[in-house]
Design a protein around this motif. Structure first.
Motif, PDB file in Angstrom:
ATOM      1  N   GLY A  46      22.800  -0.680  11.090  1.00 50.32           N
ATOM      2  CA  GLY A  46      23.151  -0.020   9.847  1.00 50.32           C
ATOM      3  C   GLY A  46      22.531  -0.807   8.785  1.00 50.32           C
ATOM      4  N   PHE A  47      21.699  -1.675   8.962  1.00 48.16           N
ATOM      5  CA  PHE A  47      20.700  -2.401   8.126  1.00 48.16           C
ATOM      6  C   PHE A  47      19.380  -2.472   8.130  1.00 48.16           C
ATOM      7  CE2 PHE A  47      18.863  -6.107   6.470  1.00 48.16           C
ATOM      8  CZ  PHE A  47      19.360  -6.389   4.951  1.00 48.16           C
ATOM      9  N   PRO A  48      18.648  -2.063   7.116  1.00 52.09           N
ATOM     10  CA  PRO A  48      19.212  -1.619   5.705  1.00 52.09           C
ATOM     11  C   PRO A  48      20.028  -0.466   5.641  1.00 52.09           C
ATOM     12  CG  PRO A  48      16.808  -2.352   5.860  1.00 52.09           C
ATOM     13  CD  PRO A  48      17.362  -1.895   6.922  1.00 52.09           C
ATOM     14  N   LEU A  49      21.100  -0.209   4.824  1.00 52.59           N
ATOM     15  CA  LEU A  49      22.008   0.872   4.793  1.00 52.59           C
ATOM     16  C   LEU A  49      21.239   2.153   4.368  1.00 52.59           C
ATOM     17  CD1 LEU A  49      24.414   2.151   4.962  1.00 52.59           C
ATOM     18  CD2 LEU A  49      25.078   1.530   2.530  1.00 52.59           C
ATOM     19  N   LEU A  50      20.286   2.002   3.242  1.00 58.48           N
ATOM     20  CA  LEU A  50      19.689   3.212   2.871  1.00 58.48           C
ATOM     21  C   LEU A  50      18.278   3.423   3.487  1.00 58.48           C
ATOM     22  CD1 LEU A  50      20.465   2.764  -1.014  1.00 58.48           C
ATOM     23  CD2 LEU A  50      21.554   4.033   0.511  1.00 58.48           C
ATOM     24  N   ARG A  51      17.916   4.606   3.326  1.00 58.00           N
ATOM     25  CA  ARG A  51      16.644   5.422   4.030  1.00 58.00           C
ATOM     26  C   ARG A  51      15.679   4.826   2.789  1.00 58.00           C
ATOM     27  NH1 ARG A  51      16.875   9.658   7.922  1.00 58.00           N
ATOM     28  NH2 ARG A  51      19.029   9.979   8.351  1.00 58.00           N
ATOM     29  N   ARG A  52      14.236   4.684   3.258  1.00 51.67           N
ATOM     30  CA  ARG A  52      13.338   4.371   2.368  1.00 51.67           C
ATOM     31  C   ARG A  52      12.331   5.889   2.108  1.00 51.67           C
ATOM     32  NH1 ARG A  52      16.492   0.230   2.551  1.00 51.67           N
ATOM     33  NH2 ARG A  52      15.682  -1.682   1.913  1.00 51.67           N
ATOM     34  N   PRO A  53      12.049   6.131   0.937  1.00 50.69           N
ATOM     35  CA  PRO A  53      11.267   7.383   0.496  1.00 50.69           C
ATOM     36  C   PRO A  53       9.611   7.068   0.821  1.00 50.69           C
ATOM     37  CG  PRO A  53      11.922   6.426  -1.310  1.00 50.69           C
ATOM     38  CD  PRO A  53      12.671   5.808  -0.446  1.00 50.69           C
ATOM     39  N   PHE A  54       8.950   8.052   1.320  1.00 52.35           N
ATOM     40  CA  PHE A  54       7.488   7.613   1.697  1.00 52.35           C
ATOM     41  C   PHE A  54       6.911   9.040   1.514  1.00 52.35           C
ATOM     42  CE2 PHE A  54       9.596   4.179   4.373  1.00 52.35           C
ATOM     43  CZ  PHE A  54       9.000   3.141   3.818  1.00 52.35           C
ATOM     44  N   SER A  55       5.632   9.117   0.803  1.00 53.67           N
ATOM     45  CA  SER A  55       5.100  10.281   0.561  1.00 53.67           C
ATOM     46  C   SER A  55       4.241  10.422   1.932  1.00 53.67           C
ATOM     47  CB  SER A  55       4.080  10.069  -0.857  1.00 53.67           C
ATOM     48  OG  SER A  55       4.678   9.860  -1.904  1.00 53.67           O
ATOM     49  N   ILE A  56       4.178  11.900   2.138  1.00 55.50           N
ATOM     50  CA  ILE A  56       3.193  12.343   3.145  1.00 55.50           C
ATOM     51  C   ILE A  56       1.898  11.831   2.641  1.00 55.50           C
ATOM     52  CG2 ILE A  56       3.150  14.648   2.289  1.00 55.50           C
ATOM     53  CD1 ILE A  56       3.017  13.708   5.936  1.00 55.50           C
ATOM     54  N   CYS A  57       1.192  11.312   3.563  1.00 58.60           N
ATOM     55  CA  CYS A  57      -0.275  10.581   3.337  1.00 58.60           C
ATOM     56  C   CYS A  57      -1.627  11.729   3.765  1.00 58.60           C
ATOM     57  CB  CYS A  57      -0.563   9.188   3.866  1.00 58.60           C
ATOM     58  SG  CYS A  57      -2.281   8.365   3.524  1.00 58.60           S
ATOM     59  N   ASP A  58      -1.377  12.098   5.024  1.00 54.56           N
ATOM     60  CA  ASP A  58      -2.211  12.783   5.797  1.00 54.56           C
ATOM     61  C   ASP A  58      -1.488  13.485   6.849  1.00 54.56           C
ATOM     62  OD1 ASP A  58      -4.439  13.868   6.244  1.00 54.56           O
ATOM     63  OD2 ASP A  58      -5.646  12.106   6.836  1.00 54.56           O
ATOM     64  N   ILE A  59      -2.360  14.543   7.479  1.00 54.80           N
ATOM     65  CA  ILE A  59      -2.033  15.190   8.826  1.00 54.80           C
ATOM     66  C   ILE A  59      -2.938  15.327   9.508  1.00 54.80           C
ATOM     67  CG2 ILE A  59      -1.110  17.477   9.469  1.00 54.80           C
ATOM     68  CD1 ILE A  59       0.410  17.808   6.896  1.00 54.80           C
ATOM     69  N   ASP A  60      -2.920  14.833  10.914  1.00 57.30           N
ATOM     70  CA  ASP A  60      -3.826  14.965  11.924  1.00 57.30           C
ATOM     71  C   ASP A  60      -3.412  15.592  12.991  1.00 57.30           C
ATOM     72  OD1 ASP A  60      -6.134  14.432  13.451  1.00 57.30           O
ATOM     73  OD2 ASP A  60      -5.399  12.243  13.803  1.00 57.30           O
ATOM     74  N   GLY A  61      -3.852  17.078  13.175  1.00 58.64           N
ATOM     75  CA  GLY A  61      -3.342  17.737  14.022  1.00 58.64           C
ATOM     76  C   GLY A  61      -1.674  18.016  14.087  1.00 58.64           C
ATOM     77  N   ASP A  62      -0.936  17.652  14.988  1.00 51.80           N
ATOM     78  CA  ASP A  62       0.273  17.585  15.248  1.00 51.80           C
ATOM     79  C   ASP A  62       1.012  16.475  14.756  1.00 51.80           C
ATOM     80  OD1 ASP A  62       0.440  20.063  16.186  1.00 51.80           O
ATOM     81  OD2 ASP A  62       0.399  19.581  18.285  1.00 51.80           O
ATOM     82  N   GLU A  63       0.009  15.359  13.916  1.00 44.28           N
ATOM     83  CA  GLU A  63       0.988  14.219  13.680  1.00 44.28           C
ATOM     84  C   GLU A  63       0.669  14.056  12.086  1.00 44.28           C
ATOM     85  OE1 GLU A  63      -0.182  11.819  17.682  1.00 44.28           O
ATOM     86  OE2 GLU A  63      -1.682  11.599  15.863  1.00 44.28           O
ATOM     87  N   ILE A 108      -8.250  12.718  -9.337  1.00 44.56           N
ATOM     88  CA  ILE A 108      -7.319  11.888  -8.751  1.00 44.56           C
ATOM     89  C   ILE A 108      -7.360  10.538  -9.274  1.00 44.56           C
ATOM     90  CG2 ILE A 108      -6.609  10.907  -6.506  1.00 44.56           C
ATOM     91  CD1 ILE A 108      -7.676  13.393  -5.085  1.00 44.56           C
ATOM     92  N   ILE A 109      -5.947  10.135  -9.863  1.00 49.11           N
ATOM     93  CA  ILE A 109      -5.890   8.837 -10.586  1.00 49.11           C
ATOM     94  C   ILE A 109      -4.848   8.174  -9.728  1.00 49.11           C
ATOM     95  CG2 ILE A 109      -5.546   7.421 -12.488  1.00 49.11           C
ATOM     96  CD1 ILE A 109      -6.834   9.861 -14.147  1.00 49.11           C
ATOM     97  N   ALA A 110      -5.303   6.739  -9.366  1.00 49.55           N
ATOM     98  CA  ALA A 110      -4.051   6.027  -8.404  1.00 49.55           C
ATOM     99  C   ALA A 110      -4.105   4.755  -8.816  1.00 49.55           C
ATOM    100  CB  ALA A 110      -4.255   6.395  -6.915  1.00 49.55           C
ATOM    101  N   GLY A 111      -2.698   4.033  -8.756  1.00 49.96           N
ATOM    102  CA  GLY A 111      -3.054   2.734  -8.989  1.00 49.96           C
ATOM    103  C   GLY A 111      -2.139   2.019  -7.596  1.00 49.96           C
ATOM    104  N   GLY A 112      -2.915   1.147  -6.918  1.00 51.65           N
ATOM    105  CA  GLY A 112      -2.421   0.506  -5.983  1.00 51.65           C
ATOM    106  C   GLY A 112      -2.090   1.433  -4.771  1.00 51.65           C
ATOM    107  N   ILE A 113      -0.743   1.198  -4.416  1.00 45.91           N
ATOM    108  CA  ILE A 113      -0.349   2.128  -3.137  1.00 45.91           C
ATOM    109  C   ILE A 113      -0.059   3.234  -3.666  1.00 45.91           C
ATOM    110  CG2 ILE A 113       2.326   1.479  -3.682  1.00 45.91           C
ATOM    111  CD1 ILE A 113       0.381   1.819  -0.156  1.00 45.91           C
ATOM    112  N   GLY A 114      -0.248   3.660  -5.044  1.00 46.01           N
ATOM    113  CA  GLY A 114      -0.222   5.083  -5.665  1.00 46.01           C
ATOM    114  C   GLY A 114      -1.343   5.832  -4.963  1.00 46.01           C
ATOM    115  N   ALA A 115      -2.159   5.175  -3.979  1.00 41.97           N
ATOM    116  CA  ALA A 115      -3.207   6.190  -3.349  1.00 41.97           C
ATOM    117  C   ALA A 115      -2.673   6.969  -2.519  1.00 41.97           C
ATOM    118  CB  ALA A 115      -4.408   5.386  -3.039  1.00 41.97           C
ATOM    119  N   ALA A 116      -1.334   6.551  -1.947  1.00 40.61           N
ATOM    120  CA  ALA A 116      -0.739   7.096  -0.575  1.00 40.61           C
ATOM    121  C   ALA A 116      -0.635   8.734  -0.495  1.00 40.61           C
ATOM    122  CB  ALA A 116       0.828   6.764  -0.364  1.00 40.61           C
ATOM    123  N   PRO A 117      -0.567   9.497  -1.412  1.00 42.56           N
ATOM    124  CA  PRO A 117      -0.333  10.835  -1.319  1.00 42.56           C
ATOM    125  C   PRO A 117      -1.621  11.544  -1.533  1.00 42.56           C
ATOM    126  CG  PRO A 117       0.686  10.182  -3.397  1.00 42.56           C
ATOM    127  CD  PRO A 117       0.007   8.959  -2.878  1.00 42.56           C
TER     128      PRO A 117
END
Length: 252
Positions: A46-63, A108-117
């Motif tokens: 139960g810790f951490p309580l809240l889920r964390r949001p993550f952008s989809i970065c890539d798709i590789d076949g079924d993964e 495409i313009i990204a700052g830091g981890i903003g490159a993720a999507p």
């Protein structure tokens, strides 16, 4: 949107405190769109309580692949996952990037981890020229995984253009005078605000991917409001109406 139990296929550290986590899910691999996200429960307890949001970065076949930087307890736990571990996630969530339209060059313009999507977005922009501008405080903050034709800026000048990524893009705007361009951006809010002002004042079409702490991820908790640019007294929700918005539609 479904609640899924997915299996971790691999975890890779790509630079200091930045990881890729790859999960097996044929269904999600076939349904995720660039700019959408998953709300992930990072631990079995139960810790951490809240889920964390993550952008989809890539798709590789079924993964499906997510990129994240370790900043707190949730991402620290995620960085310790191993092949075969199970992850509980709600996905796909939110509105992604619109890759259709009358443009021939995607900026495409990204700052830091903003490159993720953007690796998945770049794959989805087949037939378009793609130019990427990446910014960070120092060279250690520059992430180029899955991107092409990359122009780099750093605040301290340790790599590429000395200054912020919006100023770098502004300095190169004359090169696009005869081009039909559309901007796709993600990064910290100060960067997005500066870019939004530039796009709107220059009448350049653009979409921005915003970030927020999210409890539910699909609009029930009303915990991630963002002000509409039209003064009608109503707000949008980042998790449900975004996280991607037209740059003209919201107030950052």
């Amino acid at each position: 949107m479904i609640v899924s139990k997915v299996t971790v296929a691999a975890l890779e550290k790509i630079q200091d405190r930045v990881y890729l986590i790859k999960c097996h899910s044929p269904y999600l691999a076939s349904t995720f769109k660039p700019g959408q996200f998953a709300n992930i429960k990072v631990s079995e307890g139960g810790f951490p309580l809240l889920r964390r949001p993550f952008s989809i970065c890539d798709i590789d076949g079924d993964e499906i692949v997510f990129m994240f930087a370790v900043h707190g307890i949730g991402t620290e736990i995620l960085s310790q996952k191993r092949q075969g571990d199970q992850l509980d996630m709600i996905a796909p969530l939110g509105q992604g990037f619109n890759v259709s339209g009358d443009f021939d060059t995607a900026i495409i313009i990204a700052g830091g981890i903003g490159a993720a999507p953007f690796p998945l977005l770049a794959k989805s922009l087949s037939g378009k020229r793609k130019v990427t501008y990446i910014g960070g405080r120092t060279s250690k903050d520059i992430i180029t995984y899955g991107l092409e034709d990359v122009q780099i800026s750093t605040d301290d000048g340790s790599l590429g253009y000395k200054g912020n990524v919006v100023d770098l893009f502004r300095s190169e705007l004359p090169a696009y005078n005869e081009k039909r361009i559309k901007v796709f951006a993600c990064g910290p809010n100060p960067m997005l605000r500066a870019l939004q002002h530039l796009l709107n004042s220059s009448r350049i079409e653009g979409e921005i991917s915003t970030e927020s702490a999210m409890a539910c991820g699909f609009g029930i908790c009303q915990g991630c409001p963002i002000e509409k640019s039209v003064e009608d007294g109503r707000y949008l929700l980042i998790c449900k109406d975004g996280p991607v918005f037209n740059s003209k539609d919201v107030v950052l």
